[in-house]
Write an enzyme that holds these catalytic residues in place. Structure first.
Site, PDB file in Angstrom:
ATOM      1  CB  ALA A   1       6.546  15.203 -26.916  1.00 52.25           C
ATOM      2  CE1 TYR A   2      10.038  10.877 -20.437  1.00 48.99           C
ATOM      3  CE2 TYR A   2      12.175  10.800 -21.523  1.00 48.99           C
ATOM      4  CZ  TYR A   2      11.382  10.547 -20.420  1.00 48.99           C
ATOM      5  OH  TYR A   2      11.930   9.979 -19.300  1.00 48.99           O
ATOM      6  N   GLY A   3      11.612  14.699 -24.368  1.00 50.06           N
ATOM      7  CA  GLY A   3      12.923  15.253 -24.057  1.00 50.06           C
ATOM      8  C   GLY A   3      12.897  16.713 -23.673  1.00 50.06           C
TER       9      GLY A   3
END
Length: 253
Positions: free
Chosen positions: A155-157
């Protein structure tokens, strides 16, 4: 063309870590700084520290995913300081770690709203003012997490990689208005990194051993001066680029 000390900057996530370092660094160079964050107390503390040092700042709370509130922040900035010259999109909601198969829609949405969408919200609201004055600086934030693909950080990457795409396309479209758009990928001693190090001392020591400079960057003295360069007149022909600021830990091909 304005000199750095003549400029007005909005810095999101200015209550701690990298955002606070950027706000303090820009203010030391004479920039009028608008400190933005979801919680009012930390950003107020940053603004008060800036004013105690004899420089100009004010704090205003905002969830970057709230487009109406973003518009209000930009309007209030222009009302108080007369312009908006530099937009630093540092804020990012952290969705938590999960494998690809276990990543939820809610965590994906959380990451994107707090990152790519929040950055776009501020970029679009600042654009008319920057276009009219014929100059602007937009500085976004990505991460080596997405660029190199760290496991457990879908999700973050992938959100951070989309910020790089947003940056490159905006740089192409807005260059005609003398608006530069760049993205930095920092490796800094943030509050979250310090907390993680306390809980994982052996792993932290292992990471530091592999780090060429044997340390993480300091938000104020290592990361923020690069932002000051991107915000100033010397970077007027530098746009659409990704700058990794992590002491040679991550080297782009």
């Amino acid at each position: 063309m304005k000199q750095l000390h003549e400029k007005v900057a909005i810095v999101t996530g200015a209550g701690q870590g990298i955002g606070k370092g950027i706000a303090l660094c820009l203010a030391e160079r004479g920039v009028k700084v608008v400190c933005v964050g979801r919680r009012i107390d930390p950003i107020t503390a940053t603004a008060e520290e800036i004013k105690a040092n004899g420089n100009e700042a004010f704090a205003i709370s905002c969830d970057v995913a709230d487009r109406a509130r973003v518009k209000e922040v930009v309007q209030e900035t222009v009302k108080r300081f007369g312009s908006i010259d530099v937009m630093v999109n540092n804020a990012q909601t952290l969705p938590g770690k999960a494998t690809v198969e276990d990543t939820t829609y809610e965590n994906m949405l959380l990451a994107w709203q707090g990152g790519t969408i929040g950055s776009l919200n501020f970029m679009q609201e600042c654009f008319p003012y920057m276009k009219e004055q014929g100059e602007g600086r937009i500085i976004n934030f990505a991460s080596a997490t997405g660029m190199f693909g760290y496991a457990g950080q879908l999700a973050y990457g992938c959100n951070k990689e989309s910020v790089r795409g947003l940056t490159k396309i905006a740089a192409k479209e807005w260059g005609q208005y003398n608006i530069t758009v760049n993205v930095v990928l920092p490796g800094a001693e943030s509050p979250a990194a310090k907390e993680w190090a306390k809980k994982n001392p052996e792993k932290y020591a292992e990471i530091m051993q592999s780090q060429p400079m044997k340390r993480l960057g300091d938000p104020l003295t290592d990361i923020a001066p690069v932002i000051a360069f991107l915000a100033g007149p010397d970077s007027k022909y530098f746009s659409g680029q990704s700058l990794v600021i992590d002491g040679a830990t991550s080297i782009m091909p």
